[in-house]
Design a protein around this motif. Structure first.
Motif, PDB file in Angstrom:
ATOM      1  N   GLN A  34       0.351  -4.577   0.115  1.00  0.00           N
ATOM      2  CA  GLN A  34       1.139  -4.793   1.407  1.00  0.00           C
ATOM      3  C   GLN A  34       1.822  -3.949   1.724  1.00  0.00           C
ATOM      4  OE1 GLN A  34       2.872  -8.624   1.250  1.00  0.00           O
ATOM      5  NE2 GLN A  34       1.140  -9.687   0.858  1.00  0.00           N
ATOM      6  N   ILE A  35       2.570  -3.289   0.798  1.00  0.00           N
ATOM      7  CA  ILE A  35       3.673  -2.024   1.285  1.00  0.00           C
ATOM      8  C   ILE A  35       2.963  -0.797   1.731  1.00  0.00           C
ATOM      9  CG2 ILE A  35       5.338  -0.588   0.175  1.00  0.00           C
ATOM     10  CD1 ILE A  35       5.966  -2.587  -1.635  1.00  0.00           C
ATOM     11  N   GLU A  90      10.898  -1.309   7.205  1.00  0.00           N
ATOM     12  CA  GLU A  90      10.196  -2.450   6.562  1.00  0.00           C
ATOM     13  C   GLU A  90       9.867  -2.417   5.207  1.00  0.00           C
ATOM     14  OE1 GLU A  90      10.130  -5.491   7.966  1.00  0.00           O
ATOM     15  OE2 GLU A  90       8.855  -6.224   6.365  1.00  0.00           O
ATOM     16  N   VAL A  91       9.130  -0.992   4.747  1.00  0.00           N
ATOM     17  CA  VAL A  91       8.717  -0.468   3.534  1.00  0.00           C
ATOM     18  C   VAL A  91       9.595  -0.799   2.545  1.00  0.00           C
ATOM     19  CG1 VAL A  91       7.996   1.492   2.272  1.00  0.00           C
ATOM     20  CG2 VAL A  91       7.170   1.194   4.641  1.00  0.00           C
ATOM     21  N   ALA A 139       9.880  -7.334  -3.388  1.00  0.00           N
ATOM     22  CA  ALA A 139       8.762  -7.693  -4.581  1.00  0.00           C
ATOM     23  C   ALA A 139       9.533  -7.211  -5.803  1.00  0.00           C
ATOM     24  CB  ALA A 139       7.661  -6.740  -4.057  1.00  0.00           C
ATOM     25  N   ASP A 142       1.417  -6.465  -4.038  1.00  0.00           N
ATOM     26  CA  ASP A 142       2.569  -6.112  -3.146  1.00  0.00           C
ATOM     27  C   ASP A 142       2.382  -4.792  -3.011  1.00  0.00           C
ATOM     28  OD1 ASP A 142       4.853  -8.172  -5.356  1.00  0.00           O
ATOM     29  OD2 ASP A 142       4.082  -8.586  -3.302  1.00  0.00           O
ATOM     30  N   VAL A 178       1.946  -1.872   5.477  1.00  0.00           N
ATOM     31  CA  VAL A 178       3.297  -1.491   6.089  1.00  0.00           C
ATOM     32  C   VAL A 178       3.582  -0.077   6.267  1.00  0.00           C
ATOM     33  CG1 VAL A 178       5.827  -1.887   6.395  1.00  0.00           C
ATOM     34  CG2 VAL A 178       4.221  -3.717   5.712  1.00  0.00           C
ATOM     35  N   PHE A 179       3.505   0.704   5.221  1.00  0.00           N
ATOM     36  CA  PHE A 179       3.761   2.153   5.285  1.00  0.00           C
ATOM     37  C   PHE A 179       2.867   2.759   6.379  1.00  0.00           C
ATOM     38  CE2 PHE A 179       5.404   6.173   4.419  1.00  0.00           C
ATOM     39  CZ  PHE A 179       4.454   6.906   4.408  1.00  0.00           C
ATOM     40  N   GLN A 182      10.200  -4.603   1.862  1.00  0.00           N
ATOM     41  CA  GLN A 182       9.096  -5.290   1.227  1.00  0.00           C
ATOM     42  C   GLN A 182       9.356  -4.990  -0.278  1.00  0.00           C
ATOM     43  OE1 GLN A 182       5.664  -6.385   1.992  1.00  0.00           O
ATOM     44  NE2 GLN A 182       5.687  -6.579   4.241  1.00  0.00           N
ATOM     45  N   ALA A 183       9.355  -3.738  -0.442  1.00  0.00           N
ATOM     46  CA  ALA A 183       9.399  -3.482  -1.852  1.00  0.00           C
ATOM     47  C   ALA A 183      10.767  -3.766  -2.596  1.00  0.00           C
ATOM     48  CB  ALA A 183       9.797  -1.542  -1.911  1.00  0.00           C
TER      49      ALA A 183
END
Lengths: 128, 231
Positions: free
Chosen positions: A31-32, B17-18, B25, A28, A35-36, B21-22
């Motif tokens: 992925q983050i 979006e960050v 999760a 995860d 994206v960042f 996603q975080a």
């Protein structure tokens, strides 16, 4: 030469990334971080464009959002630059902030390059 | 992570979006089902269509902001809301709480603390909601979040309802403004004016008291705050 450092040296705080990995897991966080990295590049370009057109609202919005995300992944220097741009935009002094916008863009590019590598390094199992 | 709680359906509304996603999760690791919306309009539609168990809401979104979304939630929709924001100003926090937020968290935040706040909000929401208070002609149904007077519905905002229900739950007790801020707004007189409580009492009285100047139910207690008199 390692790109990840502790104690705030370099672009990314290792301890923050390590905590994220502990809390969320390698996959995860990988992925983050991807994206960042994309977000950092996009938002920094938005700040530059907004500075060129003296769009205070646009600059503040992009900087503000990138500030939160930067702090979240341990990119304190980038977060600080975003806070400066946000403050300058709020004061309607954006027209004189070209060098600040450029510094933000450079730092965003540096962090975007480093974060994926940093997460991979921290996720690597430790050899006995 | 410690502090287990029964899984919930959680809606996260944020254009970052960050963060999406975080939090997805994080909350999925806790066993929750996580829905996401990246703008206010989509978030409001999702809540009105099928209210989740909890909403995590960014207040700084283009288009419909999180504050506007909060203000447009129907009073009958009882869903706890944790506001997240990059802004720390007292005025932002006050406004969010006045519009019905249950908690306010400043980004960036520590994930474990955030998870604990989610658990706390869910526990509060789940505790004792199947309650009805009846005081002569006034009826307050907590789970349904509706109030009737002489059988006629009374239109209250979310926060007005929360305040009235809390006063009714402690009928006969003198409650300070500070206590009401803490229990109803999850706030404190350190950074929110207790005049907020006074103003909400005034509005409630206008709606339920036969004579707001000489209230039947909500009495002022000098130097303390208010007391709900069951009559």
């Amino acid at each position: 030469m390692p790109v990840v450092t502790s104690g705030g040296r370099g672009s990314i705080d290792e301890s923050v990334l390590r905590q994220l990995i502990d809390d969320l897991g390698d996959d995860d966080v990988a992925q983050i971080s991807a994206v960042f990295a994309a977000d950092a590049r996009r938002q920094s370009r938005a700040v530059l464009a907004a500075q060129e057109s003296d769009d205070a609202e646009g600059a503040a919005r992009a900087a503000h959002q990138l500030k939160s995300a930067s702090g979240f992944v341990g990119a304190a220097a980038l977060a600080g630059l975003c806070a400066e741009v946000d403050a300058v935009a709020q004061r309607h002094e954006l027209h004189a902030a070209r060098s600040l916008a450029l510094r933000l863009a450079e730092e965003a590019e540096r962090v975007a390059d480093e974060i994926t590598i940093a997460v991979a390094q921290l996720s690597r199992p430790v050899r006995p | 992570m410690a502090g287990k709680i029964e899984p919930a359906v959680i809606l996260v509304v944020d254009d970052d979006e960050v963060f999406l996603q975080a939090t997805r999760a994080l909350l999925e690791r806790e066993g929750h089902t996580v829905l996401t919306a990246s703008d206010g309009e989509a978030g409001l539609a999702a809540i009105n269509h099928q209210p989740p168990d909890l909403v995590v809401l960014d207040i700084e979104m283009p288009g419909m902001s999180g504050l506007e979304l909060l203000s447009r939630l129907k009073p009958a929709v009882r869903v706890p809301v944790i506001v997240v924001s990059g802004r720390e100003a007292e005025s932002d926090r006050v406004l969010a709480f006045d519009l019905g937020a249950d908690d306010y968290v400043v980004k960036p935040f520590l994930l474990r603390e955030f998870a604990a706040r989610v658990r706390a909000a869910l526990r509060r929401a789940r505790a004792g909601t199947e309650v009805t208070y009846r005081f002569d002609t006034l009826e307050i149904r907590v789970a349904a979040r509706d109030v009737t007077l002489d059988g006629e519905p009374v239109a209250l905002s979310r926060r007005e309802f929360d305040l009235l229900a809390y006063l009714a739950s402690r009928a006969g007790e003198a409650l300070s403004r500070e206590q009401l801020l803490r229990e109803v707004w999850q706030s404190s007189g350190d950074w929110q004016d207790t005049a907020t409580v006074t103003e909400h009492i005034r509005r409630i009285r206008r709606k339920i008291e036969p004579d707001p100047a000489q209230p039947r139910w909500i009495h002022a207690v000098r130097n303390v705050g208010y007391r709900f008199e069951p009559g």
